[in-house]
Design an enzyme around this catalytic site. Structure first.
Site, mmCIF file in Angstrom:
data_model
loop_
_atom_site.group_PDB
_atom_site.id
_atom_site.type_symbol
_atom_site.label_atom_id
_atom_site.label_comp_id
_atom_site.label_asym_id
_atom_site.label_seq_id
_atom_site.Cartn_x
_atom_site.Cartn_y
_atom_site.Cartn_z
ATOM 1 N N LYS A 1 0.805 -1.217 0.000
ATOM 2 C CA LYS A 1 0.000 0.000 0.000
ATOM 3 C C LYS A 1 0.841 1.271 0.000
ATOM 4 O O LYS A 1 0.405 2.317 -0.476
ATOM 5 C CB LYS A 1 -0.926 0.008 1.228
ATOM 6 C CG LYS A 1 -0.193 0.127 2.565
ATOM 7 C CD LYS A 1 -1.135 0.109 3.753
ATOM 8 C CE LYS A 1 -1.636 -1.290 4.039
ATOM 9 N NZ LYS A 1 -0.584 -2.214 4.517
ATOM 10 N N HIS B 1 0.425 -3.410 15.417
ATOM 11 C CA HIS B 1 1.049 -2.268 14.739
ATOM 12 C C HIS B 1 1.098 -1.125 15.742
ATOM 13 O O HIS B 1 0.056 -0.703 16.246
ATOM 14 C CB HIS B 1 0.248 -1.865 13.499
ATOM 15 C CG HIS B 1 1.012 -1.034 12.513
ATOM 16 N ND1 HIS B 1 1.613 0.167 12.843
ATOM 17 C CD2 HIS B 1 1.294 -1.242 11.189
ATOM 18 C CE1 HIS B 1 2.209 0.670 11.781
ATOM 19 N NE2 HIS B 1 2.033 -0.160 10.758
ATOM 20 N N GLU C 1 6.020 -5.566 8.820
ATOM 21 C CA GLU C 1 5.358 -4.989 7.649
ATOM 22 C C GLU C 1 5.866 -3.582 7.350
ATOM 23 O O GLU C 1 5.101 -2.611 7.338
ATOM 24 C CB GLU C 1 3.844 -4.962 7.863
ATOM 25 C CG GLU C 1 3.225 -6.332 8.117
ATOM 26 C CD GLU C 1 1.795 -6.248 8.627
ATOM 27 O OE1 GLU C 1 1.266 -5.114 8.717
ATOM 28 O OE2 GLU C 1 1.210 -7.294 8.960
#
Length: 442
Positions: A88, A216, A293
């Site tokens: 993304k 996250h 990530e």
């Protein structure tokens, strides 16, 4: 092929048993900088080329060397953590092929992103479908194409997965303390610790396989200790899962790593805290696979934007008795209009809370003796909201001059629009001959 620090950098991936190049000048339009040419030389040549062709459209130069340097830095500082690049953040083909050549995994958030990575030859086991609120059709697509690893944080998501992908390998995303981050993702995603037991129990009732935990700490994280607390929380969830009979084998520590050298907390500081927490809660003999990530970490500093000055206004204070109307009067305010702005490449200024300021600079050496003026820089559209910077002090520019902006690789091209009909900036990927040969991709 070994890089300079001894790490092995794979140059090829396999597709149906045959070796195919994942990165080449032909499939990515890459320019190889040979004979000592630098990125600045390349920028100058492109600007000169545009001038002779009467073309002032904006463009990026993307340094694949920068991405490789980031990868080697990651491998050195976080040797136990496998990066799954966040598609993304920047989905340019040269970036994705470079990451594939470096043998990273990929964090995909939709059917289209999964399709894109599969089309580039990435195998399904290298993809995590890291979105906790997935459309049913996207789950079915992942199932059909062998993408099994995916996240969840609610009972409703478990029900959808049980109907559409009963063999999925599930990763429970938990909410963590992200108060030290500029973008707080736990406000929208992640199960609270008090609800974890119930969710794991429900997964068991549905006959689903839970293999691990993800979190996250938020984008633009300014406190490295957030990772230690989150890893400790993940350990508690692992223990709950193991007690319920799940084979917990994966920890996903998410993103939040800056790609800029001027960030508040250095990457090495984050790494030290993460390594210490992993040693305490998930030591190597635990057998747990650790992934992350990262997105902006890899690409932020790799992209430089070049934008053209298409219009100019000079604002003077006629009431100032000291303003004698001369060109070098410091009381003048210069207003410049670029052919790129917040509806284009610079949308990060309004859409990315971790990137709210840019520093445009001239495409030439500025002498210390040159008069500088307060300058307001606007984008090209009809909207007065389209302002790049409210006040920067630079020498006087003229229509046709070029400004450069560094650190433009993260959440820029993926958020760009063609509002008012202004074209999106073209991307020129470049790599030095030395790196090209290091990767053995020629």
């Amino acid at each position: 092929m070994e890089a300079h620090d001894g790490h092995v950098i794979p140059a090829l991936v396999t597709t149906k048993g045959s070796f195919v190049p994942v990165l080449s000048p032909e499939n990515c339009g890459i320019d190889i900088l040979d004979n000592g040419r630098t990125i600045r030389d390349f920028l100058d040549s492109k600007i000169k080329e545009r001038g002779s062709a009467d073309n002032e459209e904006p463009f990026y130069v993307a340094s694949l060397d920068s991405i490789l340097e980031r990868h080697l830095r990651w491998r050195t500082n976080l040797p136990r953590v496998t990066p799954f690049y966040a598609v993304k953040c920047n989905n340019d083909a040269s970036v994705l092929r470079m990451m594939s050549a470096l043998d990273t995994g990929f964090d995909c958030a939709s059917k289209v992103e999964i399709q894109l990575m599969l089309s580039l030859g990435v195998t399904p086991d290298k993809i995590i479908y890291a979105h906790t609120t997935k459309p049913l059709s996207h789950i079915k697509y992942a199932c059909t194409h062998g993408v099994d690893m995916m996240t969840f944080d609610s009972e409703e998501e478990l029900l959808k997965i049980s109907l559409s992908h009963a063999k999925a390998k599930l990763v429970l995303r938990i909410a963590v303390d992200d108060s030290a981050s500029k973008i707080r993702l736990s406000l929208k995603f992640g199960a609270r610790l008090e609800s974890v037991g119930k969710l794991l129990g429900r997964a068991g009732e549905l006959g689903l396989e839970v293999i691990g935990v993800s979190f996250h700490v938020g984008s633009g994280c300014t406190g490295s200790l957030a990772f230690k607390q989150a890893i400790a929380d993940a350990r508690r969830v692992f223990d709950m899962g193991n007690l319920l009979g799940f084979q917990m084998s994966l920890l996903d520590i998410g993103g939040g790593f800056s790609g800029r050298e001027d960030c508040q907390v250095a990457f090495e500081e984050f790494s030290e805290v993460i390594n210490g927490a992993l040693e305490e809660f998930f030591p190597p003999d635990s057998g747990v696979q650790i992934i992350a990530e990262p997105g902006r970490y890899y690409v932020d500093s790799a992209f430089t934007l070049a934008a053209n000055v298409i219009a100019k206004r000079v604002i003077t204070d006629d009431m100032d008795e000291h303003n004698d109307g001369k060109d070098n009067c410091p009381d003048r305010t210069m207003m410049y209009y670029l052919n790129d702005g917040v509806y284009g490449s610079l949308s990060c200024l309004i859409n990315d809370a971790a990137h709210t300021q840019v520093e445009p600079y001239l495409n030439r050496v500025v002498e210390s003796s040159e008069q500088r003026y307060r300058s307001v820089i606007w984008g090209p559209t009809c909207d007065s909201f389209d302002k790049v910077t409210d006040s920067c002090w630079i020498p006087e520019l003229h229509v046709g001059d070029w400004l450069l902006i560094d650190n433009m690789g993260a959440y820029s091209i993926c958020l760009s629009t063609d509002f008012n009909g202004f074209e999106r900036a073209h991307i020129y990927p470049v790599v030095t001959a030395e790196t090209w040969h290091t990767l053995n991709l020629s």
